[in-house]
Design a protein around this motif. Structure first.
Motif, PDB file in Angstrom:
ATOM      1  N   GLY A  96     -19.468 -27.778  -5.925  1.00 28.38           N
ATOM      2  CA  GLY A  96     -20.073 -27.658  -4.607  1.00 28.38           C
ATOM      3  C   GLY A  96     -20.066 -26.225  -4.112  1.00 28.38           C
ATOM      4  O   GLY A  96     -19.640 -25.299  -4.816  1.00 28.38           O
ATOM      5  N   LEU A  97     -20.508 -26.028  -2.869  1.00 26.36           N
ATOM      6  CA  LEU A  97     -20.637 -24.677  -2.318  1.00 26.36           C
ATOM      7  C   LEU A  97     -19.348 -24.160  -1.695  1.00 26.36           C
ATOM      8  O   LEU A  97     -19.158 -22.953  -1.577  1.00 26.36           O
ATOM      9  CB  LEU A  97     -21.760 -24.656  -1.269  1.00 26.36           C
ATOM     10  CG  LEU A  97     -23.165 -24.998  -1.788  1.00 26.36           C
ATOM     11  CD1 LEU A  97     -24.167 -24.937  -0.646  1.00 26.36           C
ATOM     12  CD2 LEU A  97     -23.575 -24.061  -2.911  1.00 26.36           C
ATOM     13  N   ALA A  98     -18.480 -25.062  -1.258  1.00 29.32           N
ATOM     14  CA  ALA A  98     -17.223 -24.657  -0.635  1.00 29.32           C
ATOM     15  C   ALA A  98     -16.359 -23.896  -1.635  1.00 29.32           C
ATOM     16  O   ALA A  98     -16.147 -24.351  -2.761  1.00 29.32           O
ATOM     17  CB  ALA A  98     -16.469 -25.878  -0.111  1.00 29.32           C
ATOM     18  N   GLY A  99     -15.899 -22.729  -1.233  1.00 25.67           N
ATOM     19  CA  GLY A  99     -15.099 -21.907  -2.114  1.00 25.67           C
ATOM     20  C   GLY A  99     -15.924 -21.111  -3.097  1.00 25.67           C
ATOM     21  O   GLY A  99     -15.376 -20.338  -3.884  1.00 25.67           O
ATOM     22  N   VAL A 100     -17.258 -21.289  -3.051  1.00 23.17           N
ATOM     23  CA  VAL A 100     -18.151 -20.568  -3.944  1.00 23.17           C
ATOM     24  C   VAL A 100     -19.015 -19.581  -3.163  1.00 23.17           C
ATOM     25  O   VAL A 100     -19.053 -18.393  -3.472  1.00 23.17           O
ATOM     26  CB  VAL A 100     -19.049 -21.542  -4.734  1.00 23.17           C
ATOM     27  CG1 VAL A 100     -20.038 -20.768  -5.612  1.00 23.17           C
ATOM     28  CG2 VAL A 100     -18.200 -22.466  -5.595  1.00 23.17           C
ATOM     29  N   VAL A 101     -19.700 -20.085  -2.136  1.00 25.53           N
ATOM     30  CA  VAL A 101     -20.528 -19.206  -1.306  1.00 25.53           C
ATOM     31  C   VAL A 101     -19.968 -19.061   0.102  1.00 25.53           C
ATOM     32  O   VAL A 101     -20.431 -18.225   0.871  1.00 25.53           O
ATOM     33  CB  VAL A 101     -21.985 -19.712  -1.238  1.00 25.53           C
ATOM     34  CG1 VAL A 101     -22.626 -19.682  -2.613  1.00 25.53           C
ATOM     35  CG2 VAL A 101     -22.060 -21.102  -0.637  1.00 25.53           C
ATOM     36  N   TYR A 102     -18.995 -19.877   0.460  1.00 21.24           N
ATOM     37  CA  TYR A 102     -18.288 -19.694   1.734  1.00 21.24           C
ATOM     38  C   TYR A 102     -16.856 -20.184   1.565  1.00 21.24           C
ATOM     39  O   TYR A 102     -16.588 -21.109   0.797  1.00 21.24           O
ATOM     40  CB  TYR A 102     -19.002 -20.420   2.876  1.00 21.24           C
ATOM     41  CG  TYR A 102     -19.050 -21.927   2.756  1.00 21.24           C
ATOM     42  CD1 TYR A 102     -18.010 -22.735   3.221  1.00 21.24           C
ATOM     43  CD2 TYR A 102     -20.160 -22.556   2.165  1.00 21.24           C
ATOM     44  CE1 TYR A 102     -18.063 -24.116   3.107  1.00 21.24           C
ATOM     45  CE2 TYR A 102     -20.221 -23.928   2.045  1.00 21.24           C
ATOM     46  CZ  TYR A 102     -19.171 -24.707   2.528  1.00 21.24           C
ATOM     47  OH  TYR A 102     -19.216 -26.077   2.413  1.00 21.24           O
ATOM     48  N   PRO A 103     -15.901 -19.558   2.260  1.00 17.53           N
ATOM     49  CA  PRO A 103     -14.492 -19.923   2.076  1.00 17.53           C
ATOM     50  C   PRO A 103     -14.134 -21.217   2.795  1.00 17.53           C
ATOM     51  O   PRO A 103     -14.712 -21.541   3.831  1.00 17.53           O
ATOM     52  CB  PRO A 103     -13.744 -18.726   2.685  1.00 17.53           C
ATOM     53  CG  PRO A 103     -14.689 -18.172   3.692  1.00 17.53           C
ATOM     54  CD  PRO A 103     -16.072 -18.397   3.153  1.00 17.53           C
ATOM     55  N   ARG A 104     -13.181 -21.934   2.238  1.00 20.61           N
ATOM     56  CA  ARG A 104     -12.667 -23.142   2.887  1.00 20.61           C
ATOM     57  C   ARG A 104     -11.618 -22.739   3.909  1.00 20.61           C
ATOM     58  O   ARG A 104     -10.575 -22.191   3.556  1.00 20.61           O
ATOM     59  CB  ARG A 104     -12.078 -24.080   1.821  1.00 20.61           C
ATOM     60  CG  ARG A 104     -13.131 -24.704   0.910  1.00 20.61           C
ATOM     61  CD  ARG A 104     -12.524 -25.345  -0.318  1.00 20.61           C
ATOM     62  NE  ARG A 104     -12.080 -24.327  -1.289  1.00 20.61           N
ATOM     63  CZ  ARG A 104     -11.635 -24.611  -2.500  1.00 20.61           C
ATOM     64  NH1 ARG A 104     -11.573 -25.867  -2.920  1.00 20.61           N
ATOM     65  NH2 ARG A 104     -11.243 -23.645  -3.312  1.00 20.61           N
ATOM     66  N   MET A 105     -11.906 -23.013   5.173  1.00 26.20           N
ATOM     67  CA  MET A 105     -11.072 -22.521   6.263  1.00 26.20           C
ATOM     68  C   MET A 105      -9.871 -23.409   6.550  1.00 26.20           C
ATOM     69  O   MET A 105      -8.897 -22.962   7.159  1.00 26.20           O
ATOM     70  CB  MET A 105     -11.914 -22.385   7.535  1.00 26.20           C
ATOM     71  CG  MET A 105     -13.190 -21.585   7.354  1.00 26.20           C
ATOM     72  SD  MET A 105     -12.878 -19.862   6.902  1.00 26.20           S
ATOM     73  CE  MET A 105     -12.183 -19.262   8.433  1.00 26.20           C
ATOM     74  N   ARG A 106      -9.919 -24.688   6.145  1.00 23.49           N
ATOM     75  CA  ARG A 106      -8.864 -25.629   6.522  1.00 23.49           C
ATOM     76  C   ARG A 106      -7.904 -25.954   5.380  1.00 23.49           C
ATOM     77  O   ARG A 106      -7.135 -26.897   5.481  1.00 23.49           O
ATOM     78  CB  ARG A 106      -9.492 -26.920   7.051  1.00 23.49           C
ATOM     79  CG  ARG A 106     -10.321 -26.702   8.308  1.00 23.49           C
ATOM     80  CD  ARG A 106     -10.872 -28.004   8.853  1.00 23.49           C
ATOM     81  NE  ARG A 106     -11.654 -27.774  10.061  1.00 23.49           N
ATOM     82  CZ  ARG A 106     -12.238 -28.737  10.767  1.00 23.49           C
ATOM     83  NH1 ARG A 106     -12.128 -30.008  10.360  1.00 23.49           N
ATOM     84  NH2 ARG A 106     -12.934 -28.457  11.844  1.00 23.49           N
TER      85      ARG A 106
END
Length: 454
Positions: A170-180
């Protein structure tokens, strides 16, 4: 028999780690100084503001009289170049040379009062440039910066390899950071995501900066000189360019300042009255500023006028004979393809090719590199949280876990070693030490993460 797929994943990880460990101090320095240098035109305009909008109560003195006033203010100096005024109320800038020292003399255009004398090598942006290009260490610093830039290319390539998303990620952690997620996951995501977004322009800046280095830039200069043996523009041979950091020829690099023209020595008795005619000829041409008019040199009896705009495609070189007739005009488009390619790379590198957006892109990349460096240090420190710094440096140990696209990685690294000989030699040295020296120092190998994982 199944071939071993080298490099293993941990080896790529470890090379990324050590490339970063070596490069981070340089990346921080180059990012800060490069970010400042992007705004050279604005900074120098602000510093020169006191010499603009002067009060004139009559007609301005002639150009040769202004030059004479500047020469009298610096005993023993000769004219290096005369800079056309930005507007009639601006102070006249006259570059004079005394020995090896070039000074900029600010002259009131009417009264001929000397408003300021400043050495070119002491200008703020000149110092920033030298710090950026050679760490203020001359040729030795240039070699060090070239080596750091070469390994930074490896750092970016291996970073992209490690970032490459896995199936179904998926895109989380790839194109935007996981904040939680946990703190460690956040910093890891931030490091990977920022690295991904700025990777292309970072690679461009690293590669476009290589022509200024002493080793690779010197090699490129030799190629350029070979090319000029076969290229003609009309009946006039194109002169070789000096791409090196220490170069003083009127080449594309020209030490980033554009005023390192050929030496004008033995002209104490030179009659500069022809300058008045040349100023009247060049000013209506509306060349991109700054525009410099220089007298004959030891190597040529011709006068020259040139635009030294940081936006290289706007540059123009003009030659005049001893009576002021134009005998050659060479625009950027008239240069060989290699000159044009590198010139455009220089303009983008300096943030000047396409206006404010070019500067913005450079600033974003510089800030991204700072954030990348900081996040790398944070991740390294967290990795050491449960281990003593004296027992391990934090690199992952060797393992047999296969790496995807292993041979592609090998091909890229070997290609870099060939294209960047200085890097290739350092890579060969590291591999030889790892293979033949480290086995005799097991504690050091363990500390560096070179032991075989079980």
């Amino acid at each position: 028999m199944k071939l071993r797929r080298w490099p293993a994943h941990q080896i790529v990880w470890r090379w990324h780690f050590y490339a970063g460990l070596f490069c981070i101090p340089f990346m921080l320095l180059l990012s800060v100084t490069g970010g400042i240098y992007l705004f050279k035109p604005q900074v120098e305009a602000a510093l020169d503001a006191p010499y603009e909008h002067l009060v004139l109560t009559g007609a301005a003195a002639s150009a040769h009289q202004q030059v004479q006033a500047a020469l009298e203010a610096v005993p023993g100096a000769v004219l290096h170049a005369y800079e056309l005024q930005a507007n009639p109320q601006s102070a006249v800038r006259v570059l004079v040379k005394q020995g090896a020292v070039i000074s900029r003399v600010y002259v009131h255009p009417q009264t001929l009062q000397i408003l300021n004398i400043a050495r070119e090598d002491s200008k703020l942006m000149r110092i920033v440039h030298e710090l950026h290009g050679n760490l203020l260490l001359g040729a030795r610093g240039s070699y060090l910066v070239e080596l750091a830039a070469s390994w930074a290319i490896v750092m970016v390539i291996t970073g992209l390899y490690l970032w490459w998303p896995k199936a179904g990620q998926g895109l989380a952690g790839v194109v935007y950071p996981r904040m939680r997620k946990s703190s460690r996951v956040f910093w890891r995501d931030l490091h990977g995501v920022v690295g991904f977004w700025i990777s292309f322009f970072t690679l461009f800046l690293l590669i476009s900066g290589l022509p200024w280095t002493k080793s690779w830039g010197g090699m490129l200069k030799e190629i350029r000189q070979i090319q000029t043996m076969h290229v003609q523009t009309g009946n006039i041979k194109i002169q070789p360019q000096d791409w090196t950091v220490g170069g003083v020829a009127a080449g594309e690099h020209a030490a980033h300042e554009g005023h390192a023209m050929q030496s004008h020595a033995h002209h104490h008795a030179q009659d500069y009255r022809l300058l008045d005619q040349l100023v009247a000829t060049v000013a209506p041409l509306q060349l991109a500023p700054p525009v410099l008019i220089a007298p004959p040199s030891n190597k040529s009896a011709d006068w020259t006028a040139r635009s030294d705009a940081q936006n290289r495609p706007l540059r123009v070189n003009i030659r005049f004979d001893t009576v002021g007739n134009m005998i050659e005009r060479k625009n950027f488009a008239d240069r060989p393809w290699l000159d044009r390619l590198i010139g455009m790379g220089v303009a983008i590198h300096e943030g000047q090719l396409f206006g404010w957006f070019n500067q913005l892109l450079g600033v974003v990349t510089a800030l991204g590199l700072v954030l990348l460096s900081v996040s790398a240090v944070v991740l390294w420190w967290k990795r050491l949280a449960n281990a003593s710094l004296f027992r391990t440096l934090g690199a992952p140990p060797n393992s047999q876990r296969p790496a995807r696209f292993a041979w592609a990685m090998i091909a890229v690294v070997l290609s870099l070693g060939v294209l960047l000989p200085f890097f290739g030699l350092s890579l060969l040295l590291v591999l030889l030490m790892e293979r033949y020296v480290m086995p005799y120092f097991p504690m050091l190998a363990n500390y560096l993460g070179l032991r075989q994982a079980k």
